[in-house]
Motif scaffolding. Sequence first.
Motif, mmCIF file in Angstrom:
data_model
loop_
_atom_site.group_PDB
_atom_site.id
_atom_site.type_symbol
_atom_site.label_atom_id
_atom_site.label_comp_id
_atom_site.label_asym_id
_atom_site.label_seq_id
_atom_site.Cartn_x
_atom_site.Cartn_y
_atom_site.Cartn_z
ATOM 1 N N ASP A 315 -1.269 8.248 -5.817
ATOM 2 C CA ASP A 315 -2.539 8.368 -5.109
ATOM 3 C C ASP A 315 -2.915 6.967 -4.637
ATOM 4 O OD1 ASP A 315 -5.047 9.932 -4.399
ATOM 5 O OD2 ASP A 315 -5.885 8.305 -5.614
ATOM 6 N N LEU A 316 -3.194 6.822 -3.352
ATOM 7 C CA LEU A 316 -3.450 5.508 -2.779
ATOM 8 C C LEU A 316 -4.820 5.489 -2.115
ATOM 9 C CD1 LEU A 316 -2.103 2.726 -2.271
ATOM 10 C CD2 LEU A 316 -1.322 3.627 -0.068
ATOM 11 N N ALA A 317 -5.626 4.504 -2.479
ATOM 12 C CA ALA A 317 -6.975 4.398 -1.934
ATOM 13 C C ALA A 317 -7.283 2.945 -1.596
ATOM 14 C CB ALA A 317 -7.990 4.927 -2.938
ATOM 15 N N ILE A 318 -8.292 2.759 -0.747
ATOM 16 C CA ILE A 318 -8.800 1.421 -0.431
ATOM 17 C C ILE A 318 -10.027 1.171 -1.294
ATOM 18 C CG2 ILE A 318 -10.095 0.163 1.325
ATOM 19 C CD1 ILE A 318 -8.064 1.006 3.361
ATOM 20 N N ALA A 319 -10.090 0.022 -1.935
ATOM 21 C CA ALA A 319 -11.187 -0.275 -2.858
ATOM 22 C C ALA A 319 -12.429 -0.714 -2.109
ATOM 23 C CB ALA A 319 -10.751 -1.367 -3.837
ATOM 24 N N ASN A 320 -13.515 0.014 -2.305
ATOM 25 C CA ASN A 320 -14.825 -0.362 -1.753
ATOM 26 C C ASN A 320 -14.780 -0.627 -0.252
ATOM 27 O OD1 ASN A 320 -15.963 -0.333 -4.414
ATOM 28 N ND2 ASN A 320 -15.084 -2.370 -4.758
ATOM 29 N N GLY A 321 -13.953 0.135 0.451
ATOM 30 C CA GLY A 321 -13.880 -0.022 1.900
ATOM 31 C C GLY A 321 -13.229 -1.299 2.374
ATOM 32 N N ASN A 322 -12.546 -2.003 1.471
ATOM 33 C CA ASN A 322 -11.926 -3.289 1.813
ATOM 34 C C ASN A 322 -10.431 -3.087 2.049
ATOM 35 O OD1 ASN A 322 -10.950 -5.908 1.984
ATOM 36 N ND2 ASN A 322 -12.188 -6.676 0.298
ATOM 37 N N PRO A 323 -9.956 -3.172 3.297
ATOM 38 C CA PRO A 323 -8.537 -2.912 3.584
ATOM 39 C C PRO A 323 -7.593 -3.966 3.005
ATOM 40 C CG PRO A 323 -9.650 -3.745 5.541
ATOM 41 C CD PRO A 323 -10.713 -3.504 4.516
ATOM 42 N N PHE A 324 -8.152 -4.999 2.352
ATOM 43 C CA PHE A 324 -7.313 -6.032 1.749
ATOM 44 C C PHE A 324 -7.157 -5.844 0.240
ATOM 45 C CE2 PHE A 324 -8.808 -7.671 5.719
ATOM 46 C CZ PHE A 324 -7.712 -8.346 6.239
ATOM 47 N N VAL A 325 -7.742 -4.762 -0.292
ATOM 48 C CA VAL A 325 -7.564 -4.416 -1.706
ATOM 49 C C VAL A 325 -7.222 -2.938 -1.790
ATOM 50 C CG1 VAL A 325 -8.563 -4.399 -4.018
ATOM 51 C CG2 VAL A 325 -9.254 -6.175 -2.391
ATOM 52 N N TRP A 326 -6.003 -2.645 -2.174
ATOM 53 C CA TRP A 326 -5.548 -1.271 -2.300
ATOM 54 C C TRP A 326 -5.445 -0.895 -3.773
ATOM 55 C CZ3 TRP A 326 -1.142 0.000 1.736
ATOM 56 C CH2 TRP A 326 -1.583 -0.360 3.021
ATOM 57 N N GLU A 327 -5.846 0.332 -4.088
ATOM 58 C CA GLU A 327 -5.746 0.841 -5.450
ATOM 59 C C GLU A 327 -4.734 1.985 -5.475
ATOM 60 O OE1 GLU A 327 -9.733 1.911 -6.469
ATOM 61 O OE2 GLU A 327 -10.234 -0.101 -7.180
ATOM 62 N N LEU A 328 -3.714 1.802 -6.263
ATOM 63 C CA LEU A 328 -2.653 2.804 -6.360
ATOM 64 C C LEU A 328 -2.676 3.386 -7.775
ATOM 65 C CD1 LEU A 328 0.982 2.366 -5.050
ATOM 66 C CD2 LEU A 328 0.552 3.402 -7.258
ATOM 67 N N THR A 329 -2.775 4.696 -7.854
ATOM 68 C CA THR A 329 -2.663 5.377 -9.147
ATOM 69 C C THR A 329 -1.301 6.046 -9.202
ATOM 70 O OG1 THR A 329 -5.043 5.808 -9.185
ATOM 71 C CG2 THR A 329 -3.669 7.081 -10.699
ATOM 72 N N TYR A 330 -0.540 5.689 -10.228
ATOM 73 C CA TYR A 330 0.822 6.220 -10.355
ATOM 74 C C TYR A 330 0.889 7.164 -11.548
ATOM 75 C CZ TYR A 330 5.783 6.424 -11.455
ATOM 76 O OH TYR A 330 7.037 6.867 -11.750
ATOM 77 N N PHE A 331 1.378 8.373 -11.296
ATOM 78 C CA PHE A 331 1.581 9.370 -12.338
ATOM 79 C C PHE A 331 3.075 9.416 -12.661
ATOM 80 C CE2 PHE A 331 -2.062 10.493 -9.757
ATOM 81 C CZ PHE A 331 -3.051 10.742 -10.696
ATOM 82 N N GLY A 332 3.417 9.102 -13.910
ATOM 83 C CA GLY A 332 4.822 9.016 -14.298
ATOM 84 C C GLY A 332 5.618 10.268 -13.989
ATOM 85 N N LYS A 333 6.792 10.084 -13.418
ATOM 86 C CA LYS A 333 7.639 11.214 -13.044
ATOM 87 C C LYS A 333 8.125 11.978 -14.265
ATOM 88 C CE LYS A 333 9.683 10.059 -8.553
ATOM 89 N NZ LYS A 333 10.958 9.762 -7.846
ATOM 90 N N PRO A 334 8.181 13.297 -14.170
ATOM 91 C CA PRO A 334 8.751 14.088 -15.265
ATOM 92 C C PRO A 334 10.206 13.698 -15.516
ATOM 93 C CG PRO A 334 7.542 15.499 -13.742
ATOM 94 C CD PRO A 334 7.643 14.149 -13.094
ATOM 95 N N MET A 335 10.628 13.806 -16.778
ATOM 96 C CA MET A 335 12.012 13.554 -17.185
ATOM 97 C C MET A 335 12.395 12.082 -17.047
ATOM 98 S SD MET A 335 12.656 16.579 -18.076
ATOM 99 C CE MET A 335 14.401 16.473 -18.511
ATOM 100 N N THR A 336 11.408 11.199 -17.042
ATOM 101 C CA THR A 336 11.681 9.749 -17.050
ATOM 102 C C THR A 336 10.922 9.140 -18.217
ATOM 103 O OG1 THR A 336 9.797 9.038 -15.704
ATOM 104 C CG2 THR A 336 11.774 9.799 -14.530
ATOM 105 N N HIS A 337 11.168 7.864 -18.482
ATOM 106 C CA HIS A 337 10.461 7.182 -19.567
ATOM 107 C C HIS A 337 8.969 7.050 -19.291
ATOM 108 C CE1 HIS A 337 13.952 6.291 -21.931
ATOM 109 N NE2 HIS A 337 14.541 5.601 -20.954
ATOM 110 N N LEU A 338 8.573 7.207 -18.022
ATOM 111 C CA LEU A 338 7.162 7.088 -17.656
ATOM 112 C C LEU A 338 6.461 8.440 -17.591
ATOM 113 C CD1 LEU A 338 7.536 4.422 -14.822
ATOM 114 C CD2 LEU A 338 6.863 4.036 -17.185
#
Length: 447
Positions: A315-338
């Motif tokens: 999931d990728l979002a821009i923080a507080n409307g600032n295109p120079f700060v991106w917030e990425l939420t990563y959900f660990g893939k099934p069947m991996t260590h994450l």
Amino acid sequence: MSDQAILRITREIKQIQQGTDLSLAVAYEDSDIRNVQALVVGPPDTPYEFGFFEFSIKFPKDYPASPPHVKAMTTNGGRCRFNPNIYASGKVCLSILGTWRGESGEQWSSAQGLESVLISIQSLMSSNPYENEPGYENCTDKQHKKDMELYVSKIRHETLRIAVIQPLEDSLGIQPDGTVTAKADEWAGETADEDHLINEDRTPFQPFNDLRKRRFLWYYDSYMQTISKAEKEVKVKDKFSNMPFECHANSMDGHFNYPELKKRMQFIRETIAAETQKWAIEGLAAKEQEVGIAANLQRQHEQIVEDLKKNFTIDLAIANGNPFVWELTYFGKPMTHLDGGVFKIEISLSPRFPDEQPRVFVRTPLYHHRVSKDDGILCYFPRRTDEMRYHVEAIMDALEEESPPYDPRTTVHPEAAKLFWGSAEDRKKYNRALRRSVENSVEEIYA
């Protein structure tokens, strides 16, 4: 110089710039491709480890019939000889350059090029540089063996002081009294006029400033480990020992002071962190003033989000409307260590992107050889550096890769790396620590 020679130089430069060797970098000003600046990163497990050694390279008119002229620039203003073959004056003694007598077959030939010159220079930066001195093979007594140890010891100290700390302090505007100059702050804040983002009249050609900062963040823990180990072996103010081959104006003189180096390292890290935070402030100003890079990054973000609609791990979002700060939420893939983990990742971008590359922080604690222990700095490698979609892809690849080849230049968590590439039992310990951080990540997100 002939057009054919210029084409060859262009090809050789491009080959290094697009290559995978993390220890070599080259750049030139558009006005004269014959004058090249090169950076050689000191090899791991040597006293030169992760030092940034800069060289000036000038190609002669009859290149490649004759070798290029090479001058070492990392000499503390002509006061430090870093190797028996790298003089304080900047002279580099190598048979391939015609600056040293060599055996048959070691001389320059037109089949060689810029990369072979840099690799030859790097080969001088060995674990025992004393052996580069002629007659070394005849040194068998205890005193010479002691000299070898003492020589390595002082090179290790001066690599940190001169080849890491000094150039970073210069580029960050850090003064001897620990203050940061207003000039550095003013330059960092110029976003209103795109013509001022690169102003060659005001700033000298320094192509490796951003590379040094990014690598410093990668290798910070390694630098601090080196300091912690070395400061137990020498006393503050102990003088460097002179070697038999050193002479006036061509030596490495000085004394040890690892506590001071540690203090300066810590302040460099704090200053880079402050600079990164300042990018966000500059970014908002650039957006309000409708600077082109702000709109460009906004469009890139929108396109990447559109492309990721079928990817349920990001999931990728821009923080507080600032295109120079991106917030990425990563959900660990099934069947991996994450698998099952949820990780918050912050991507900080400079108003001078892509000249200054993003700094990526894994904000959710993650025990991973590509993620630094304290700051969460992520070490990753985009296929292209000028578009953010390649950066997002590379971030995922760095986290998900389960069997990467061993390369100490790509590890930013020394403890985790030692376990990851250690014995089978070590790998089990690594996996257990990784899984604990994955399980804790869910609690961290929803706490």
